[in-house]
Scaffold this motif. Structure first.
Motif, PDB file in Angstrom:
ATOM      1  N   ASP A   1      46.016  32.129  46.853  1.00  0.00           N
ATOM      2  CA  ASP A   1      44.726  31.570  47.284  1.00  0.00           C
ATOM      3  C   ASP A   1      43.541  32.269  46.632  1.00  0.00           C
ATOM      4  O   ASP A   1      42.504  31.653  46.399  1.00  0.00           O
ATOM      5  N   GLY A   2      43.671  33.566  46.350  1.00  0.00           N
ATOM      6  CA  GLY A   2      42.575  34.293  45.722  1.00  0.00           C
ATOM      7  C   GLY A   2      43.087  35.460  44.904  1.00  0.00           C
ATOM      8  O   GLY A   2      44.018  36.159  45.317  1.00  0.00           O
ATOM      9  N   PHE A   3      42.496  35.661  43.734  1.00  0.00           N
ATOM     10  CA  PHE A   3      42.876  36.771  42.861  1.00  0.00           C
ATOM     11  C   PHE A   3      41.763  37.810  42.825  1.00  0.00           C
ATOM     12  O   PHE A   3      40.576  37.479  42.758  1.00  0.00           O
ATOM     13  N   VAL A   4      42.170  39.070  42.847  1.00  0.00           N
ATOM     14  CA  VAL A   4      41.271  40.192  42.627  1.00  0.00           C
ATOM     15  C   VAL A   4      41.850  41.011  41.483  1.00  0.00           C
ATOM     16  O   VAL A   4      43.032  41.375  41.504  1.00  0.00           O
ATOM     17  N   ALA A   5      41.044  41.307  40.472  1.00  0.00           N
ATOM     18  CA  ALA A   5      41.482  42.107  39.328  1.00  0.00           C
ATOM     19  C   ALA A   5      40.918  43.517  39.443  1.00  0.00           C
ATOM     20  O   ALA A   5      39.851  43.725  40.028  1.00  0.00           O
ATOM     21  N   ASN A   6      41.624  44.488  38.866  1.00  0.00           N
ATOM     22  CA  ASN A   6      41.151  45.874  38.957  1.00  0.00           C
ATOM     23  C   ASN A   6      40.085  46.200  37.923  1.00  0.00           C
ATOM     24  O   ASN A   6      39.495  47.277  37.970  1.00  0.00           O
ATOM     25  N   SER A   7      39.817  45.289  36.989  1.00  0.00           N
ATOM     26  CA  SER A   7      38.761  45.501  35.992  1.00  0.00           C
ATOM     27  C   SER A   7      38.371  44.154  35.392  1.00  0.00           C
ATOM     28  O   SER A   7      39.095  43.155  35.530  1.00  0.00           O
ATOM     29  N   ASN A   8      37.265  44.128  34.700  1.00  0.00           N
ATOM     30  CA  ASN A   8      36.871  42.908  33.993  1.00  0.00           C
ATOM     31  C   ASN A   8      37.857  42.573  32.885  1.00  0.00           C
ATOM     32  O   ASN A   8      38.066  41.396  32.570  1.00  0.00           O
ATOM     33  N   HIS A   9      38.446  43.600  32.295  1.00  0.00           N
ATOM     34  CA  HIS A   9      39.456  43.404  31.248  1.00  0.00           C
ATOM     35  C   HIS A   9      40.644  42.623  31.800  1.00  0.00           C
ATOM     36  O   HIS A   9      41.127  41.671  31.168  1.00  0.00           O
ATOM     37  N   VAL A  10      41.124  42.992  32.980  1.00  0.00           N
ATOM     38  CA  VAL A  10      42.259  42.300  33.591  1.00  0.00           C
ATOM     39  C   VAL A  10      41.844  40.908  34.058  1.00  0.00           C
ATOM     40  O   VAL A  10      42.601  39.941  33.915  1.00  0.00           O
ATOM     41  N   ALA A  11      40.630  40.768  34.582  1.00  0.00           N
ATOM     42  CA  ALA A  11      40.151  39.445  34.991  1.00  0.00           C
ATOM     43  C   ALA A  11      40.147  38.473  33.815  1.00  0.00           C
ATOM     44  O   ALA A  11      40.488  37.286  33.965  1.00  0.00           O
ATOM     45  N   ALA A  12      39.787  38.961  32.638  1.00  0.00           N
ATOM     46  CA  ALA A  12      39.785  38.105  31.446  1.00  0.00           C
ATOM     47  C   ALA A  12      41.195  37.671  31.079  1.00  0.00           C
ATOM     48  O   ALA A  12      41.421  36.532  30.660  1.00  0.00           O
ATOM     49  N   ARG A  13      42.172  38.577  31.259  1.00  0.00           N
ATOM     50  CA  ARG A  13      43.555  38.211  30.946  1.00  0.00           C
ATOM     51  C   ARG A  13      44.143  37.268  31.989  1.00  0.00           C
ATOM     52  O   ARG A  13      44.961  36.411  31.662  1.00  0.00           O
ATOM     53  N   ILE A  14      43.704  37.387  33.237  1.00  0.00           N
ATOM     54  CA  ILE A  14      44.118  36.423  34.259  1.00  0.00           C
ATOM     55  C   ILE A  14      43.616  35.025  33.891  1.00  0.00           C
ATOM     56  O   ILE A  14      44.351  34.036  33.991  1.00  0.00           O
ATOM     57  N   ARG A  15      42.354  34.939  33.432  1.00  0.00           N
ATOM     58  CA  ARG A  15      41.828  33.640  32.990  1.00  0.00           C
ATOM     59  C   ARG A  15      42.597  33.123  31.785  1.00  0.00           C
ATOM     60  O   ARG A  15      42.885  31.928  31.675  1.00  0.00           O
ATOM     61  N   LYS A  16      42.941  34.011  30.873  1.00  0.00           N
ATOM     62  CA  LYS A  16      43.603  33.606  29.635  1.00  0.00           C
ATOM     63  C   LYS A  16      45.002  33.070  29.890  1.00  0.00           C
ATOM     64  O   LYS A  16      45.384  32.026  29.341  1.00  0.00           O
ATOM     65  N   TYR A  17      45.796  33.782  30.693  1.00  0.00           N
ATOM     66  CA  TYR A  17      47.210  33.450  30.832  1.00  0.00           C
ATOM     67  C   TYR A  17      47.518  32.588  32.049  1.00  0.00           C
ATOM     68  O   TYR A  17      48.442  31.781  32.013  1.00  0.00           O
ATOM     69  N   TRP A  18      46.765  32.742  33.132  1.00  0.00           N
ATOM     70  CA  TRP A  18      47.051  31.973  34.346  1.00  0.00           C
ATOM     71  C   TRP A  18      46.015  30.891  34.614  1.00  0.00           C
ATOM     72  O   TRP A  18      46.187  30.075  35.504  1.00  0.00           O
ATOM     73  N   ARG A  19      44.899  30.891  33.875  1.00  0.00           N
ATOM     74  CA  ARG A  19      43.815  29.931  34.060  1.00  0.00           C
ATOM     75  C   ARG A  19      43.278  29.952  35.491  1.00  0.00           C
ATOM     76  O   ARG A  19      43.002  28.911  36.088  1.00  0.00           O
ATOM     77  N   ARG A  20      43.133  31.168  36.022  1.00  0.00           N
ATOM     78  CA  ARG A  20      42.562  31.361  37.353  1.00  0.00           C
ATOM     79  C   ARG A  20      41.407  32.346  37.254  1.00  0.00           C
ATOM     80  O   ARG A  20      41.428  33.281  36.460  1.00  0.00           O
TER      81      ARG A  20
ATOM     82  N   ARG B   1      37.115  49.757  24.684  1.00  0.00           N
ATOM     83  CA  ARG B   1      37.753  48.496  25.057  1.00  0.00           C
ATOM     84  C   ARG B   1      38.503  48.706  26.363  1.00  0.00           C
ATOM     85  O   ARG B   1      38.763  49.822  26.777  1.00  0.00           O
ATOM     86  N   GLY B   2      38.876  47.605  27.006  1.00  0.00           N
ATOM     87  CA  GLY B   2      39.665  47.702  28.227  1.00  0.00           C
ATOM     88  C   GLY B   2      38.863  48.211  29.401  1.00  0.00           C
ATOM     89  O   GLY B   2      37.641  48.023  29.499  1.00  0.00           O
ATOM     90  N   GLY B   3      39.559  48.892  30.321  1.00  0.00           N
ATOM     91  CA  GLY B   3      38.931  49.351  31.539  1.00  0.00           C
ATOM     92  C   GLY B   3      37.830  50.365  31.347  1.00  0.00           C
ATOM     93  O   GLY B   3      36.962  50.508  32.225  1.00  0.00           O
ATOM     94  N   ALA B   4      37.830  51.072  30.223  1.00  0.00           N
ATOM     95  CA  ALA B   4      36.780  52.072  29.978  1.00  0.00           C
ATOM     96  C   ALA B   4      35.390  51.443  29.969  1.00  0.00           C
ATOM     97  O   ALA B   4      34.399  52.108  30.289  1.00  0.00           O
ATOM     98  N   LEU B   5      35.305  50.163  29.633  1.00  0.00           N
ATOM     99  CA  LEU B   5      34.000  49.491  29.628  1.00  0.00           C
ATOM    100  C   LEU B   5      33.448  49.336  31.045  1.00  0.00           C
ATOM    101  O   LEU B   5      32.242  49.155  31.228  1.00  0.00           O
ATOM    102  N   ASP B   6      34.320  49.404  32.055  1.00  0.00           N
ATOM    103  CA  ASP B   6      33.878  49.324  33.449  1.00  0.00           C
ATOM    104  C   ASP B   6      33.480  50.688  34.001  1.00  0.00           C
ATOM    105  O   ASP B   6      32.784  50.760  35.027  1.00  0.00           O
ATOM    106  N   THR B   7      33.955  51.755  33.384  1.00  0.00           N
ATOM    107  CA  THR B   7      33.778  53.081  33.994  1.00  0.00           C
ATOM    108  C   THR B   7      32.862  54.009  33.210  1.00  0.00           C
ATOM    109  O   THR B   7      32.142  54.820  33.802  1.00  0.00           O
TER     110      THR B   7
END
Length: 403
Positions: free
Chosen positions: A191-210, A331-337
């Motif tokens: 029902d809802g996705f939460v990603a641990n970083s913007n990097h992972v959120a982008a990959r969720i959109r890419k591979y799962w289209r969510r 790149r990756g999670g370092a851009l969030d931190t």
């Protein structure tokens, strides 16, 4: 509105959001009456790493929760998690499952779908290996906290396959295709996705289209603290698991050229001992160390070296909580931190040459003099309270009261 050639999958996501809204009323009834029954699905429990720290925080939010996982070795797991009811899937009954669990990946989709979640009011899955594929009751919201879509099926598939043994390398193309299809299909059940970083959120959109909101994982920033400038040294620090994708090789070779002191902390033992045999004298390997030793090096180092691309990366936040800056691959999670030139330095060339130039720039700009208190204030944004508030907010969006 832009054209989107993935319209059918986009409609699936819209249906999921509609389902979540429809769930709101019964979910609130559960949450305002007796204690809700909560099921937490975690991929496997064979050690305490970042994913298990997230699980611990979820356990503190929901002390009554039951945990479901594929394999479980209690002696490697914290007392907090062991204090919950932990139930394993059918994968745990396969030969030598506690050690060979990753070899049993093809059996995990069915094992998840066999879990009976009847009577649960809330399902939270913790996804890095297969976990989200459970079948939740129709009235129970399912929130997935995603550390990473399975890298060995998606963006790192060829890297994993090329580095595997002959049997695995031969079987992977035949098995991975079906697993990818199941991975996408099971994403539509959430029902809802939460990603641990913007990097992972982008990959969720890419591979799962969510779509996924971002809630950074909890970091125990209160366990770290700066030391006076007079107690700090000129030693740089690399810390973490000595996995190839974390690029300790780049750090070692860069400091060979720089001829500056670098301390490397982390295991496994066979890896650091192998690296140490060919390392220069200015690079010191400590292997796995007790927490007070790690904490001391964090606070006294000139900077943390972080040359790999990670989904999030807890180590840089710990370094900043210790009042020390970070030199990280941008790149990756370092851009969030890591905030460039405010809490450290981001470099764009992930190579020995790139890191050498980054260290030279760091010293030329005197970034080791960044205000330690400003660094600790920045790190505090990633504490457990922020994580739990983010999870509560996302559950509220699904119509479920957080407590």
């Amino acid at each position: 509105m832009k054209n989107n050639r993935f319209t059918p999958l986009r409609e699936q996501a819209d249906l999921s959001r509609g389902t979540a809204a429809a769930l709101s009323a019964p979910a609130r009834l559960h949450s305002t009456g007796s204690q809700p029954r909560v099921a937490i699905i975690h991929y496997w429990l064979v050690g305490m790493r970042g994913g298990e720290k997230v699980l611990e925080s979820l356990c503190r939010m929901y002390p009554q929760a039951d945990i479901f996982t594929h394999v479980y070795t209690p002696e490697t797991i914290s007392d907090l998690i062991n204090g919950h009811s932990v139930k394993t899937t059918s994968v745990s009954r396969l030969p030598m499952a506690a050690k060979m669990y990753q070899k049993y990946l093809p059996f995990m989709p069915r094992a998840l779908e066999e879990i009976d979640l009847t009577g649960y009011d809330l399902v939270i899955s913790s996804e890095a290996g297969p976990a989200k594929g459970v079948i939740a009751p129709p009235e129970a919201p399912h929130l997935c906290y995603c550390h990473s879509p399975m890298r060995y099926l998606w963006d790192q598939y060829h890297t994993y396959r090329n580095g595997a043994g002959l049997i695995t390398r031969t079987l992977m193309p035949h098995l991975a295709h079906g697993l990818r299809s199941w991975d996408v299909t099971s994403a539509a059940r959430v029902d809802g996705f939460v990603a641990n970083s913007n990097h992972v959120a982008a990959r969720i959109r890419k591979y799962w289209r969510r779509d996924a909101s971002v809630v950074h994982p909890p970091v125990a920033v209160e366990d770290f603290a700066p030391v006076p400038a007079s107690d700090r040294g000129d030693i740089y620090l690399w810390a973490g698991e000595l996995a190839a994708y974390k690029r300790p090789d780049i750090a070692i070779e860069a400091f060979r050229r720089l001829n500056k002191p670098l301390v490397v902390i982390g295991g496994p033992d066979k890896t650091w001992k192998k690296l140490a045999r060919s390392a220069p004298d200015n690079v010191t390997f400590l292997g796995k160390v007790p927490f007070p030793v790690l904490k001391d090096h964090m606070a006294r180092c000139k900077a943390l070296i972080f040359p790999g691309e990670e989904d999030f990366g807890i180590i840089p936040v710990e370094a900043m909580a210790s009042g020390r800056p970070v030199i990280a691959y941008g790149r990756g999670g370092a851009l969030d931190t890591v905030v460039d030139r405010q809490t450290g330095l981001l470099f764009q060339d992930c190579s020995v040459d790139g890191l050498v130039e980054a260290v030279k720039t760091f010293e030329a700009e005197k970034l080791d003099d960044l205000d330690p208190q400003a660094l600790t204030r920045h790190a505090a944004k990633f504490d457990e309270a922020a994580f739990q508030a983010g999870i509560a907010r996302n559950l509220s969006d699904l119509g479920f009261a957080p407590r």
